[in-house]
Design a protein around this motif. Structure first.
Motif, PDB file in Angstrom:
ATOM      1  N   MET A 187     -34.828 -50.845  50.461  1.00  0.00           N
ATOM      2  CA  MET A 187     -34.740 -49.466  49.977  1.00  0.00           C
ATOM      3  C   MET A 187     -33.357 -48.894  50.240  1.00  0.00           C
ATOM      4  O   MET A 187     -32.688 -49.244  51.197  1.00  0.00           O
ATOM      5  N   ARG A 188     -32.928 -47.987  49.343  1.00  0.00           N
ATOM      6  CA  ARG A 188     -31.602 -47.363  49.467  1.00  0.00           C
ATOM      7  C   ARG A 188     -31.583 -46.038  48.729  1.00  0.00           C
ATOM      8  O   ARG A 188     -32.539 -45.667  48.066  1.00  0.00           O
ATOM      9  N   GLY A 189     -30.506 -45.312  48.885  1.00  0.00           N
ATOM     10  CA  GLY A 189     -30.356 -44.046  48.176  1.00  0.00           C
ATOM     11  C   GLY A 189     -30.661 -42.837  49.039  1.00  0.00           C
ATOM     12  O   GLY A 189     -30.891 -42.933  50.245  1.00  0.00           O
ATOM     13  N   ALA A 190     -30.701 -41.675  48.372  1.00  0.00           N
ATOM     14  CA  ALA A 190     -30.836 -40.397  49.082  1.00  0.00           C
ATOM     15  C   ALA A 190     -32.155 -40.269  49.828  1.00  0.00           C
ATOM     16  O   ALA A 190     -32.240 -39.585  50.843  1.00  0.00           O
ATOM     17  N   THR A 191     -33.202 -40.930  49.338  1.00  0.00           N
ATOM     18  CA  THR A 191     -34.508 -40.839  50.003  1.00  0.00           C
ATOM     19  C   THR A 191     -34.816 -42.109  50.806  1.00  0.00           C
ATOM     20  O   THR A 191     -35.987 -42.416  51.049  1.00  0.00           O
ATOM     21  N   PHE A 192     -33.773 -42.805  51.204  1.00  0.00           N
ATOM     22  CA  PHE A 192     -33.963 -44.072  51.927  1.00  0.00           C
ATOM     23  C   PHE A 192     -34.900 -43.911  53.120  1.00  0.00           C
ATOM     24  O   PHE A 192     -35.856 -44.669  53.273  1.00  0.00           O
ATOM     25  N   TYR A 193     -34.621 -42.946  53.973  1.00  0.00           N
ATOM     26  CA  TYR A 193     -35.368 -42.837  55.224  1.00  0.00           C
ATOM     27  C   TYR A 193     -36.854 -42.598  54.970  1.00  0.00           C
ATOM     28  O   TYR A 193     -37.713 -43.270  55.552  1.00  0.00           O
ATOM     29  N   GLN A 194     -37.161 -41.648  54.069  1.00  0.00           N
ATOM     30  CA  GLN A 194     -38.561 -41.332  53.783  1.00  0.00           C
ATOM     31  C   GLN A 194     -39.288 -42.538  53.188  1.00  0.00           C
ATOM     32  O   GLN A 194     -40.410 -42.878  53.589  1.00  0.00           O
ATOM     33  N   PRO A 228     -36.225 -47.004  41.361  1.00  0.00           N
ATOM     34  CA  PRO A 228     -37.377 -46.714  40.493  1.00  0.00           C
ATOM     35  C   PRO A 228     -38.091 -47.979  40.006  1.00  0.00           C
ATOM     36  O   PRO A 228     -39.312 -47.979  39.856  1.00  0.00           O
ATOM     37  N   SER A 229     -37.339 -49.036  39.788  1.00  0.00           N
ATOM     38  CA  SER A 229     -37.962 -50.295  39.350  1.00  0.00           C
ATOM     39  C   SER A 229     -38.818 -50.890  40.457  1.00  0.00           C
ATOM     40  O   SER A 229     -39.925 -51.402  40.210  1.00  0.00           O
ATOM     41  N   ARG A 233     -42.904 -51.424  40.263  1.00  0.00           N
ATOM     42  CA  ARG A 233     -43.575 -52.704  40.506  1.00  0.00           C
ATOM     43  C   ARG A 233     -44.739 -52.532  41.485  1.00  0.00           C
ATOM     44  O   ARG A 233     -45.797 -53.158  41.334  1.00  0.00           O
ATOM     45  N   LEU A 234     -44.540 -51.703  42.489  1.00  0.00           N
ATOM     46  CA  LEU A 234     -45.635 -51.436  43.427  1.00  0.00           C
ATOM     47  C   LEU A 234     -46.819 -50.784  42.718  1.00  0.00           C
ATOM     48  O   LEU A 234     -47.971 -51.162  42.932  1.00  0.00           O
ATOM     49  N   LEU A 235     -46.518 -49.828  41.847  1.00  0.00           N
ATOM     50  CA  LEU A 235     -47.586 -49.139  41.118  1.00  0.00           C
ATOM     51  C   LEU A 235     -48.327 -50.088  40.180  1.00  0.00           C
ATOM     52  O   LEU A 235     -49.551 -50.005  40.035  1.00  0.00           O
ATOM     53  N   GLU A 236     -47.606 -50.984  39.538  1.00  0.00           N
ATOM     54  CA  GLU A 236     -48.247 -51.961  38.658  1.00  0.00           C
ATOM     55  C   GLU A 236     -49.170 -52.885  39.440  1.00  0.00           C
ATOM     56  O   GLU A 236     -50.272 -53.225  38.981  1.00  0.00           O
ATOM     57  N   HIS A 243     -42.915 -40.163  44.028  1.00  0.00           N
ATOM     58  CA  HIS A 243     -41.489 -40.404  44.236  1.00  0.00           C
ATOM     59  C   HIS A 243     -40.772 -40.740  42.924  1.00  0.00           C
ATOM     60  O   HIS A 243     -39.542 -40.845  42.908  1.00  0.00           O
ATOM     61  N   LEU A 244     -41.539 -40.883  41.853  1.00  0.00           N
ATOM     62  CA  LEU A 244     -40.925 -41.159  40.551  1.00  0.00           C
ATOM     63  C   LEU A 244     -40.881 -39.932  39.653  1.00  0.00           C
ATOM     64  O   LEU A 244     -40.484 -40.014  38.499  1.00  0.00           O
ATOM     65  N   VAL A 245     -41.320 -38.793  40.190  1.00  0.00           N
ATOM     66  CA  VAL A 245     -41.237 -37.542  39.435  1.00  0.00           C
ATOM     67  C   VAL A 245     -39.764 -37.122  39.365  1.00  0.00           C
ATOM     68  O   VAL A 245     -39.052 -37.164  40.382  1.00  0.00           O
ATOM     69  N   ASP A 246     -39.306 -36.719  38.201  1.00  0.00           N
ATOM     70  CA  ASP A 246     -37.902 -36.376  38.006  1.00  0.00           C
ATOM     71  C   ASP A 246     -37.624 -34.956  38.474  1.00  0.00           C
ATOM     72  O   ASP A 246     -37.464 -34.019  37.691  1.00  0.00           O
ATOM     73  N   THR A 247     -37.585 -34.787  39.792  1.00  0.00           N
ATOM     74  CA  THR A 247     -37.315 -33.475  40.388  1.00  0.00           C
ATOM     75  C   THR A 247     -35.934 -33.492  41.016  1.00  0.00           C
ATOM     76  O   THR A 247     -35.618 -34.387  41.809  1.00  0.00           O
ATOM     77  N   PRO A 248     -35.078 -32.558  40.670  1.00  0.00           N
ATOM     78  CA  PRO A 248     -33.733 -32.553  41.262  1.00  0.00           C
ATOM     79  C   PRO A 248     -33.788 -32.327  42.769  1.00  0.00           C
ATOM     80  O   PRO A 248     -34.656 -31.601  43.265  1.00  0.00           O
ATOM     81  N   LEU A 249     -32.877 -32.955  43.491  1.00  0.00           N
ATOM     82  CA  LEU A 249     -32.840 -32.808  44.943  1.00  0.00           C
ATOM     83  C   LEU A 249     -32.330 -31.449  45.353  1.00  0.00           C
ATOM     84  O   LEU A 249     -32.705 -30.921  46.384  1.00  0.00           O
ATOM     85  N   ILE A 250     -31.440 -30.847  44.536  1.00  0.00           N
ATOM     86  CA  ILE A 250     -30.850 -29.557  44.862  1.00  0.00           C
ATOM     87  C   ILE A 250     -31.031 -28.624  43.676  1.00  0.00           C
ATOM     88  O   ILE A 250     -30.695 -28.967  42.545  1.00  0.00           O
TER      89      ILE A 250
END
Length: 200
Positions: free
Chosen positions: A76-83, A137-138, A142-145, A191-198
């Motif tokens: 995992m990586r990116g802005a939400t890595f920790y969560q 997102p990919s 894959r987890l959801l599938e 976590h795949l909902v397109d909600t802006p972080l700011i």
């Protein structure tokens, strides 16, 4: 001076003293995969055989899902890595509990739970991901599938095992496997909902 000759009885004595492991043993298979032995659980052999077949399919897919969760937890990586790092590890732990529960149900019915990872790979229908790192997102998709494949299998298996009168397998599939997978799918999907972080 010549070296002392080996005592021919020493190896036999070493084995018989109870402290030396008997290594490299090979034995015959005492129960074939896909069979059930007779257990006094008030279910017919046909019912137990069918339930074990369906449970082993769920077990194989669940083992793959568990491993995907661990893999993506590491990658995992990116802005939400920790969560996501923490969430995916939590889900992996819950899937590990399901693996043990489903495997024990197979054994309770007199069957043989699929155990070898190579055998699991032959049975599962969860698609194999790339060996490398995909975009976040990919990975989540894959987890959801995988969740949906397991849920589809479980809904059908639960209905069919109930028809056979296997209440224990039906209860396990509905109360534990289905509910756990539904809850995890919800958490991942959000976590795949397109909600802006700011927000501006």
């Amino acid at each position: 001076m010549s070296s002392p000759k080996p005592n021919p009885s020493s190896s036999a004595e070493q084995r018989s003293d109870g402290s030396q492991p008997w290594l490299h043993q090979k034995g015959r298979t005492i129960q074939e995969f896909g069979t059930v032995k007779q257990f006094p659980v008030a279910l017919t052999m046909e019912t137990r055989l069918y339930s074990c077949q369906r449970l082993n399919k769920v077990l194989a897919d669940t083992r793959i899902l568990h491993d995907l969760y661990k893999k993506y937890h590491w990658l995992m990586r990116g802005a939400t890595f920790y969560q996501l790092h923490l969430l995916l590890d939590k889900h992996a732990g819950e899937q590990l509990e399901l693996i043990d529960t489903v495997a024990e149900r197979v054994q309770t019915l007199g069957g043989v739970a699929v155990g070898d990872p190579r055998h699991v790979a032959e049975i599962t229908t969860v698609p194999r991901p790339p060996d490398g790192v995909e975009e976040v997102p990919s990975m989540l998709s894959r987890l959801l599938e995988a969740h949906e494949l397991i849920l589809t299998e479980c809904h059908d298996a639960a209905a069919r095992t109930q028809e056979y009168g296997d209440d224990g397998t039906n209860d396990l599939l509905v109360s534990e496997v289905v509910r756990t997978n539904e809850l995890q799918a919800w958490f991942v999907a959000e976590h795949l909902v397109d909600t802006p972080l700011i927000h501006a």
